[in-house]
Write an enzyme that holds these catalytic residues in place. Structure first.
Site, PDB file in Angstrom:
ATOM      1  N   SER A  36      18.634  -7.726  30.637  1.00 30.33           N
ATOM      2  CA  SER A  36      18.116  -9.096  30.634  1.00 30.33           C
ATOM      3  C   SER A  36      19.208 -10.103  30.310  1.00 30.33           C
ATOM      4  CB  SER A  36      16.973  -9.234  29.617  1.00 30.33           C
ATOM      5  OG  SER A  36      17.453  -8.970  28.313  1.00 30.33           O
ATOM      6  N   ASN A  37      20.267  -9.652  29.628  1.00 29.03           N
ATOM      7  CA  ASN A  37      21.356 -10.581  29.303  1.00 29.03           C
ATOM      8  C   ASN A  37      22.717  -9.928  29.559  1.00 29.03           C
ATOM      9  OD1 ASN A  37      22.173 -13.145  28.376  1.00 29.03           O
ATOM     10  ND2 ASN A  37      22.718 -12.298  26.385  1.00 29.03           N
ATOM     11  N   PHE A  82      21.638  -2.497  19.206  1.00 28.15           N
ATOM     12  CA  PHE A  82      22.036  -3.885  19.484  1.00 28.15           C
ATOM     13  C   PHE A  82      20.954  -4.658  20.240  1.00 28.15           C
ATOM     14  CE2 PHE A  82      26.239  -1.646  19.742  1.00 28.15           C
ATOM     15  CZ  PHE A  82      26.928  -2.367  18.787  1.00 28.15           C
ATOM     16  N   SER A 126      22.914  -9.902  10.766  1.00 25.61           N
ATOM     17  CA  SER A 126      23.747 -11.085  10.949  1.00 25.61           C
ATOM     18  C   SER A 126      23.920 -11.837   9.637  1.00 25.61           C
ATOM     19  CB  SER A 126      23.038 -12.006  11.957  1.00 25.61           C
ATOM     20  OG  SER A 126      23.596 -13.288  11.922  1.00 25.61           O
ATOM     21  N   TYR A 150      14.881 -16.504  15.092  1.00 25.52           N
ATOM     22  CA  TYR A 150      15.874 -15.444  15.319  1.00 25.52           C
ATOM     23  C   TYR A 150      16.287 -14.826  13.985  1.00 25.52           C
ATOM     24  CZ  TYR A 150      20.464 -13.328  15.908  1.00 25.52           C
ATOM     25  OH  TYR A 150      21.539 -12.457  15.843  1.00 25.52           O
ATOM     26  N   LYS A 154      15.779 -10.858  12.154  1.00 26.21           N
ATOM     27  CA  LYS A 154      16.797 -10.011  11.504  1.00 26.21           C
ATOM     28  C   LYS A 154      16.351  -9.649  10.087  1.00 26.21           C
ATOM     29  CE  LYS A 154      19.737  -9.823  14.869  1.00 26.21           C
ATOM     30  NZ  LYS A 154      19.789  -8.587  15.658  1.00 26.21           N
ATOM     31  N   PHE A 179      29.567 -11.494  10.847  1.00 24.01           N
ATOM     32  CA  PHE A 179      29.866 -12.919  10.745  1.00 24.01           C
ATOM     33  C   PHE A 179      30.025 -13.439  12.190  1.00 24.01           C
ATOM     34  CE2 PHE A 179      29.695 -14.147   6.293  1.00 24.01           C
ATOM     35  CZ  PHE A 179      29.190 -12.953   5.811  1.00 24.01           C
ATOM     36  N   ASN A 180      31.118 -14.025  12.609  1.00 25.26           N
ATOM     37  CA  ASN A 180      31.143 -14.609  13.967  1.00 25.26           C
ATOM     38  C   ASN A 180      32.033 -13.800  14.912  1.00 25.26           C
ATOM     39  OD1 ASN A 180      30.166 -16.778  12.141  1.00 25.26           O
ATOM     40  ND2 ASN A 180      30.134 -17.965  14.022  1.00 25.26           N
ATOM     41  N   ARG A 293      24.746 -30.331  14.360  1.00 24.21           N
ATOM     42  CA  ARG A 293      23.687 -29.557  15.021  1.00 24.21           C
ATOM     43  C   ARG A 293      22.675 -29.164  13.950  1.00 24.21           C
ATOM     44  NH1 ARG A 293      25.545 -24.184  18.226  1.00 24.21           N
ATOM     45  NH2 ARG A 293      26.018 -23.531  16.104  1.00 24.21           N
TER      46      ARG A 293
HETATM   47  P1  NAD Z   1      24.047  -9.483  24.149  1.00 20.03           P
HETATM   48  O1  NAD Z   1      22.922 -10.323  24.607  1.00 20.03           O
HETATM   49  O2  NAD Z   1      25.331  -9.543  24.908  1.00 20.03           O
HETATM   50  O3  NAD Z   1      23.592  -7.951  24.074  1.00 20.03           O
HETATM   51  C1  NAD Z   1      22.257  -7.564  23.847  1.00 20.03           C
HETATM   52  C2  NAD Z   1      21.898  -6.562  24.930  1.00 20.03           C
HETATM   53  O4  NAD Z   1      20.547  -6.120  24.717  1.00 20.03           O
HETATM   54  C3  NAD Z   1      21.947  -7.148  26.354  1.00 20.03           C
HETATM   55  O5  NAD Z   1      22.677  -6.271  27.183  1.00 20.03           O
HETATM   56  C4  NAD Z   1      20.475  -7.251  26.775  1.00 20.03           C
HETATM   57  O6  NAD Z   1      20.320  -7.059  28.171  1.00 20.03           O
HETATM   58  C5  NAD Z   1      19.861  -6.129  25.969  1.00 20.03           C
HETATM   59  N1  NAD Z   1      18.444  -6.320  25.639  1.00 20.03           N
HETATM   60  C6  NAD Z   1      17.842  -7.431  25.141  1.00 20.03           C
HETATM   61  N2  NAD Z   1      16.529  -7.204  24.939  1.00 20.03           N
HETATM   62  C7  NAD Z   1      16.299  -5.913  25.303  1.00 20.03           C
HETATM   63  C8  NAD Z   1      15.158  -5.093  25.323  1.00 20.03           C
HETATM   64  N3  NAD Z   1      13.947  -5.563  24.920  1.00 20.03           N
HETATM   65  N4  NAD Z   1      15.265  -3.823  25.766  1.00 20.03           N
HETATM   66  C9  NAD Z   1      16.459  -3.336  26.191  1.00 20.03           C
HETATM   67  N5  NAD Z   1      17.589  -4.077  26.196  1.00 20.03           N
HETATM   68  C10 NAD Z   1      17.518  -5.346  25.753  1.00 20.03           C
HETATM   69  O7  NAD Z   1      24.293  -9.800  22.604  1.00 20.03           O
HETATM   70  P2  NAD Z   1      25.486  -9.395  21.626  1.00 20.03           P
HETATM   71  O8  NAD Z   1      26.247 -10.615  21.290  1.00 20.03           O
HETATM   72  O9  NAD Z   1      26.197  -8.207  22.153  1.00 20.03           O
HETATM   73  O10 NAD Z   1      24.630  -9.011  20.347  1.00 20.03           O
HETATM   74  C11 NAD Z   1      24.221  -7.687  20.075  1.00 20.03           C
HETATM   75  C12 NAD Z   1      23.395  -7.669  18.803  1.00 20.03           C
HETATM   76  O11 NAD Z   1      24.159  -8.213  17.736  1.00 20.03           O
HETATM   77  C13 NAD Z   1      22.103  -8.490  18.876  1.00 20.03           C
HETATM   78  O12 NAD Z   1      21.101  -7.794  18.176  1.00 20.03           O
HETATM   79  C14 NAD Z   1      22.470  -9.765  18.138  1.00 20.03           C
HETATM   80  O13 NAD Z   1      21.341 -10.383  17.555  1.00 20.03           O
HETATM   81  C15 NAD Z   1      23.425  -9.236  17.085  1.00 20.03           C
HETATM   82  N6  NAD Z   1      24.345 -10.249  16.591  1.00 20.03           N
HETATM   83  C16 NAD Z   1      25.162 -10.916  17.476  1.00 20.03           C
HETATM   84  C17 NAD Z   1      26.021 -11.912  17.018  1.00 20.03           C
HETATM   85  C18 NAD Z   1      26.896 -12.677  17.980  1.00 20.03           C
HETATM   86  O14 NAD Z   1      27.417 -13.721  17.604  1.00 20.03           O
HETATM   87  N7  NAD Z   1      27.119 -12.199  19.199  1.00 20.03           N
HETATM   88  C19 NAD Z   1      26.070 -12.212  15.650  1.00 20.03           C
HETATM   89  C20 NAD Z   1      25.228 -11.500  14.765  1.00 20.03           C
HETATM   90  C21 NAD Z   1      24.385 -10.516  15.253  1.00 20.03           C
HETATM   91  N1  UDP Z   2      30.176 -25.591  17.264  1.00 21.71           N
HETATM   92  C1  UDP Z   2      30.596 -26.788  17.817  1.00 21.71           C
HETATM   93  N2  UDP Z   2      30.365 -26.986  19.143  1.00 21.71           N
HETATM   94  C2  UDP Z   2      29.777 -26.074  19.953  1.00 21.71           C
HETATM   95  C3  UDP Z   2      29.365 -24.849  19.382  1.00 21.71           C
HETATM   96  C4  UDP Z   2      29.571 -24.646  18.024  1.00 21.71           C
HETATM   97  O1  UDP Z   2      31.136 -27.648  17.118  1.00 21.71           O
HETATM   98  O2  UDP Z   2      29.595 -26.327  21.161  1.00 21.71           O
HETATM   99  C5  UDP Z   2      30.433 -25.323  15.821  1.00 21.71           C
HETATM  100  C6  UDP Z   2      29.182 -25.091  14.987  1.00 21.71           C
HETATM  101  O3  UDP Z   2      28.683 -26.321  14.497  1.00 21.71           O
HETATM  102  C7  UDP Z   2      29.710 -24.161  13.881  1.00 21.71           C
HETATM  103  C8  UDP Z   2      30.803 -23.351  14.584  1.00 21.71           C
HETATM  104  O4  UDP Z   2      31.170 -24.122  15.731  1.00 21.71           O
HETATM  105  O5  UDP Z   2      30.330 -24.932  12.851  1.00 21.71           O
HETATM  106  C9  UDP Z   2      30.351 -21.970  15.027  1.00 21.71           C
HETATM  107  O6  UDP Z   2      29.149 -22.089  15.784  1.00 21.71           O
HETATM  108  P1  UDP Z   2      28.528 -20.883  16.605  1.00 21.71           P
HETATM  109  O7  UDP Z   2      27.321 -21.393  17.329  1.00 21.71           O
HETATM  110  O8  UDP Z   2      29.598 -20.244  17.450  1.00 21.71           O
HETATM  111  O9  UDP Z   2      28.154 -19.817  15.507  1.00 21.71           O
HETATM  112  P2  UDP Z   2      27.128 -19.920  14.246  1.00 21.71           P
HETATM  113  O10 UDP Z   2      27.980 -19.783  13.037  1.00 21.71           O
HETATM  114  O11 UDP Z   2      26.405 -21.207  14.344  1.00 21.71           O
HETATM  115  O12 UDP Z   2      26.251 -18.728  14.445  1.00 21.71           O
END
Ligand code: NAD
Ligand code: UDP
Length: 339
Positions: A36-37, A82, A126, A150, A154, A179-180, A293
């Site tokens: 889906s993503n 994930f 997260s 969201y 978590k 973290f990020n 934001r």
């Molecule tokens: P992503 O969207 O790239 O990966 C998620 C994957 O899960 C995708 O491939 C999507 O197709 C699949 N998916 C979604 N819903 C599904 C379902 N119901 N069944 C089967 N597959 C499904 O996201 P990501 O950035 O790789 O994040 C992975 C995980 O880490 C997520 O749980 C996200 O919440 C968590 N996370 C991400 C971040 C970030 O900044 N990227 C930060 C903290 C936590």
């Molecule tokens: N941010 C920004 N412009 C953007 C996206 C993010 O200034 O288009 C800033 C946001 O306010 C935060 C930092 O960048 O201070 C990281 O944001 P992000 O959405 O990547 O991660 P978050 O910590 O919010 O999950």
């Protein structure tokens, strides 16, 4: 150590990098993803990079019957989970979808695991569960809260997993609070491929640099931080993935629930990131400062010492590697996996 690892959401951004590192570490990897993503092309590239194959099932984790078939076909040692939806803003518009996909999806997965006596799971949590922290750096014992659906998914999934561990001491559960995550594999072959307008800073900056977007909006420059813009703990996605491999390698010895922060322990402001990106890419990133934001916090970075103690893991890559690798991926794949 070897064995079969089931990776849910393994075609996604963090999942594809983790799948690659698990294969390189000698694990067999089974990916379930509803795409889906994401795109299957990410896994094709993972196979090329590793020279190994991935067993893939296109399914939604809410479809318990299909998951049960996967467990019946493979003796799975542990699960890295994930799969789920992750856009903070969108979660406030369609909360039910977030609760259904993230929470119901996880329940479905846990039931299938339980049925097949597989009780080892590494879960993607997260730093959002810390809400607006009273101080930095953040340790794992800080109070947790959520400000959007969201984040609440978590938080609730963490609670569900804690309840499960209390009910049955045979579960080994690792909650990884990211973290990020930014950056991409150094090959430039796999990376983050957001659909539509990116919500996160780094993909937006990369798209400005490559000419797909005109300028970055900096969300507020009146925070009490080094230069007024928001400060975050950015971590290279390969470092993050490496922590998952170590978690899987150590999980047999970690009974009950283990909660770990995954960050570098360093904070960078939005403007520092823009500057680092311009230096690393040689491209200009025009920006304008706009309103804050809603829901954003001033600053957030990790104390990641527990992960070092428990997993023997720490982040290796610095901000220069993160932005250079992000740029290499963006420049070589301006349209993501569509190229
Ligand atoms: P992503 O969207 O790239 O990966 C998620 C994957 O899960 C995708 O491939 C999507 O197709 C699949 N998916 C979604 N819903 C599904 C379902 N119901 N069944 C089967 N597959 C499904 O996201 P990501 O950035 O790789 O994040 C992975 C995980 O880490 C997520 O749980 C996200 O919440 C968590 N996370 C991400 C971040 C970030 O900044 N990227 C930060 C903290 C936590
Ligand atoms: N941010 C920004 N412009 C953007 C996206 C993010 O200034 O288009 C800033 C946001 O306010 C935060 C930092 O960048 O201070 C990281 O944001 P992000 O959405 O990547 O991660 P978050 O910590 O919010 O999950």
């Amino acid at each position: 150590m070897s064995g079969k690892v089931l990776v849910t959401g393994g075609a996604g951004y963090i999942g594809s990098h983790t799948t690659l590192l698990l294969l390189e570490a000698g694990f067999e990897v089974i990916v379930v993803d509803n795409l889906s993503n994401s795109s299957l092309e990410s896994l094709r590239r993972v196979e090329k990079l590793s020279g190994k194959s991935v067993t893939f099932y296109k399914l939604d984790i809410r479809e318990t019957d299909k998951l049960l078939n996967v467990f019946s076909e493979h003796k799975i040692h542990s699960v890295v989970h994930f799969a789920g939806l992750k856009a903070v803003g969108e979660s406030s518009q369609i909360p039910l979808e977030y609760y259904e996909q993230n929470i119901y999806g996880t329940l479905s997965l846990l039931k299938a695991m339980q049925k097949y006596d597989c009780r080892r799971i590494v879960f993607s949590s997260s730093a959002t569960v810390y809400g607006d922290p009273a101080s930095v750096p953040i340790t794992e014992d800080f109070p947790i809260s959520a400000t959007n659906p969201y984040g609440r998914t978590k938080l609730y999934i963490e609670e569900i997993l804690r309840d499960l561990a209390i009910s049955d001491s045979k579960w080994n559960i690792i909650l990884l609070r990211y973290f990020n995550p930014i950056g991409a594999h150094k090959s430039g072959k796999i990376g983050e491929d957001p659909q539509g307008i990116p919500n996160n800073l780094l993909p937006f900056v990369s798209q400005v640099a490559v000419g797909k977007r005109e300028k970055l909006s900096v969300f507020g420059d009146d925070y009490p931080t080094v230069d007024g813009t928001g400060v975050r703990d950015y971590i290279h996605v390969v470092d993050l993935s490496d922590a998952h491999v170590k978690a899987v390698q150590k999980i047999d010895n970690l009974t009950g629930v283990t909660t770990l922060n995954l960050g570098t322990g360093n904070g960078y402001s939005v403007l520092q990131i823009v500057e680092a990106f311009q230096k690393g890419s040689g491209k200009q990133v025009p920006y304008q400062v706009v309103e804050r934001r809603p829901g954003d916090i001033a600053e957030c970075w990790a104390d990641a010492s527990l992960a070092k103690k428990v997993l023997g893991w720490q982040a290796c890559f610095g901000i220069e590697d993160m932005v250079t690798d992000a740029w290499r991926w963006q420049e070589r794949n301006p349209n993501g996996y569509d190229d």
